[in-house]
Design a protein around this motif. Sequence first.
Motif, PDB file in Angstrom:
ATOM      1  N   HIS A  63       0.821  -3.246 -13.513  1.00 26.67           N
ATOM      2  CA  HIS A  63       1.281  -3.388 -12.012  1.00 26.67           C
ATOM      3  C   HIS A  63       0.519  -3.309 -10.117  1.00 26.67           C
ATOM      4  CE1 HIS A  63       3.799  -0.802 -14.899  1.00 26.67           C
ATOM      5  NE2 HIS A  63       4.325  -1.056 -13.918  1.00 26.67           N
ATOM      6  N   ALA A  64       0.802  -3.255  -9.862  1.00 22.70           N
ATOM      7  CA  ALA A  64       0.761  -2.808  -8.606  1.00 22.70           C
ATOM      8  C   ALA A  64       1.140  -1.899  -7.563  1.00 22.70           C
ATOM      9  CB  ALA A  64       1.023  -3.718  -7.423  1.00 22.70           C
ATOM     10  N   ILE A  65      -0.285  -1.472  -6.907  1.00 19.23           N
ATOM     11  CA  ILE A  65       0.088  -0.363  -5.957  1.00 19.23           C
ATOM     12  C   ILE A  65       0.257  -0.504  -4.653  1.00 19.23           C
ATOM     13  CG2 ILE A  65      -0.148   1.267  -4.779  1.00 19.23           C
ATOM     14  CD1 ILE A  65      -1.590   2.790  -7.106  1.00 19.23           C
ATOM     15  N   LYS A  66       0.580  -0.920  -3.866  1.00 17.50           N
ATOM     16  CA  LYS A  66       1.256  -1.642  -2.369  1.00 17.50           C
ATOM     17  C   LYS A  66       1.649  -1.020  -0.976  1.00 17.50           C
ATOM     18  CE  LYS A  66       3.142  -6.250  -4.268  1.00 17.50           C
ATOM     19  NZ  LYS A  66       3.832  -6.974  -3.921  1.00 17.50           N
ATOM     20  N   PHE A  67       0.825  -1.306  -0.048  1.00 17.03           N
ATOM     21  CA  PHE A  67       1.000  -0.718   1.027  1.00 17.03           C
ATOM     22  C   PHE A  67       1.688  -1.335   2.186  1.00 17.03           C
ATOM     23  CE2 PHE A  67      -0.799   0.727   5.371  1.00 17.03           C
ATOM     24  CZ  PHE A  67      -0.859   1.755   5.391  1.00 17.03           C
ATOM     25  N   GLY A  68       2.926  -0.760   2.454  1.00 11.60           N
ATOM     26  CA  GLY A  68       4.447  -1.801   2.680  1.00 11.60           C
ATOM     27  C   GLY A  68       4.236  -3.137   1.734  1.00 11.60           C
ATOM     28  N   SER A  69       4.096  -4.351   2.261  1.00  9.32           N
ATOM     29  CA  SER A  69       3.408  -5.319   1.518  1.00  9.32           C
ATOM     30  C   SER A  69       2.835  -5.650   1.128  1.00  9.32           C
ATOM     31  CB  SER A  69       4.265  -6.389   2.467  1.00  9.32           C
ATOM     32  OG  SER A  69       3.122  -7.049   3.432  1.00  9.32           O
ATOM     33  N   ARG A  70       1.111  -5.318   1.565  1.00 10.75           N
ATOM     34  CA  ARG A  70       0.042  -5.441   0.911  1.00 10.75           C
ATOM     35  C   ARG A  70      -0.189  -4.543  -0.294  1.00 10.75           C
ATOM     36  NH1 ARG A  70      -3.042  -3.668   6.113  1.00 10.75           N
ATOM     37  NH2 ARG A  70      -4.659  -5.073   5.182  1.00 10.75           N
ATOM     38  N   VAL A  71      -0.900  -5.543  -0.958  1.00 13.20           N
ATOM     39  CA  VAL A  71      -1.445  -4.880  -2.187  1.00 13.20           C
ATOM     40  C   VAL A  71      -2.492  -4.133  -1.875  1.00 13.20           C
ATOM     41  CG1 VAL A  71      -3.024  -6.226  -4.237  1.00 13.20           C
ATOM     42  CG2 VAL A  71      -0.804  -7.408  -3.604  1.00 13.20           C
ATOM     43  N   LEU A  72      -2.772  -3.020  -2.972  1.00 17.98           N
ATOM     44  CA  LEU A  72      -3.607  -2.295  -2.786  1.00 17.98           C
ATOM     45  C   LEU A  72      -4.500  -1.990  -3.170  1.00 17.98           C
ATOM     46  CD1 LEU A  72      -4.884   0.638  -0.658  1.00 17.98           C
ATOM     47  CD2 LEU A  72      -2.417   1.354  -2.127  1.00 17.98           C
ATOM     48  N   ALA A  73      -3.689  -2.313  -5.223  1.00 17.10           N
ATOM     49  CA  ALA A  73      -5.044  -2.163  -6.017  1.00 17.10           C
ATOM     50  C   ALA A  73      -3.489  -3.212  -7.378  1.00 17.10           C
ATOM     51  CB  ALA A  73      -4.371  -0.889  -6.667  1.00 17.10           C
ATOM     52  N   VAL A  74      -4.063  -3.373  -7.769  1.00 20.98           N
ATOM     53  CA  VAL A  74      -3.992  -3.834  -9.491  1.00 20.98           C
ATOM     54  C   VAL A  74      -4.721  -3.348 -10.768  1.00 20.98           C
ATOM     55  CG1 VAL A  74      -3.033  -6.150  -8.218  1.00 20.98           C
ATOM     56  CG2 VAL A  74      -5.088  -6.195  -9.458  1.00 20.98           C
ATOM     57  N   GLY A  75      -3.507  -3.300 -11.570  1.00 22.14           N
ATOM     58  CA  GLY A  75      -4.250  -2.711 -12.517  1.00 22.14           C
ATOM     59  C   GLY A  75      -3.155  -2.731 -14.167  1.00 22.14           C
ATOM     60  N   GLY A  76      -3.958  -2.789 -15.259  1.00 19.75           N
ATOM     61  CA  GLY A  76      -2.868  -2.149 -16.417  1.00 19.75           C
ATOM     62  C   GLY A  76      -4.182  -2.009 -17.364  1.00 19.75           C
ATOM     63  N   HIS A  77      -3.017  -1.584 -18.928  1.00 14.88           N
ATOM     64  CA  HIS A  77      -3.666  -0.916 -19.571  1.00 14.88           C
ATOM     65  C   HIS A  77      -2.835  -1.801 -21.289  1.00 14.88           C
ATOM     66  CE1 HIS A  77       0.122   0.679 -19.405  1.00 14.88           C
ATOM     67  NE2 HIS A  77      -0.124   1.217 -20.551  1.00 14.88           N
ATOM     68  N   ALA A  78      -3.250  -2.873 -21.338  1.00 11.70           N
ATOM     69  CA  ALA A  78      -2.973  -3.611 -22.358  1.00 11.70           C
ATOM     70  C   ALA A  78      -3.881  -3.421 -23.894  1.00 11.70           C
ATOM     71  CB  ALA A  78      -2.748  -5.166 -22.800  1.00 11.70           C
ATOM     72  N   GLY A  79      -3.998  -2.627 -24.828  1.00  9.73           N
ATOM     73  CA  GLY A  79      -4.618  -3.041 -25.941  1.00  9.73           C
ATOM     74  C   GLY A  79      -5.308  -1.073 -26.015  1.00  9.73           C
TER      75      GLY A  79
END
Length: 162
Positions: A63-79
Amino acid sequence: MTSIKTACLAVGDAQIYKVKATLADLHVAADDLSAGDLSDFHSMQTGRDPAEVFPKAIDETTHAIKFGSRVLAVGGHAGGGIWFVTTNVVTELSKAERYRFYRILKSHLEDIKRGNSSGVALTNYVAVSNRAHVRLLEVLGATFQADHAMSPAGFPFKQFWL
């Protein structure tokens, strides 16, 4: 899973919200990593390029967390390997915006835990020197190994569990 409607918080003219990450989001994050997360990345293993590593991490949990159209953070948790990085956009946030960002992140973590019916441990490593990330993990309820492990690049890291 929290819907976009409940994960979206207005901030002035921009909103902070969570969405399923795209390859473009991962490329943007790779090109604009916050100083602490870029240092973590290189302290773990030398000779890697975030622009080559991040796109390989995309899966159904990313997933991404965005501030407007800008990427603020990305992450995941597979396995159970939970990961999260921020971009330099985080340095532009006001105190109130940082709190809204934290609330979305905490809500997302609660969703992950609720959906973890198999009981897989959510874990990863953080550089001891990345104090901002360590503080955030502490606030999110992480527990840490008592000592530290040395990364392949020769830097101290602590394993954490959420």
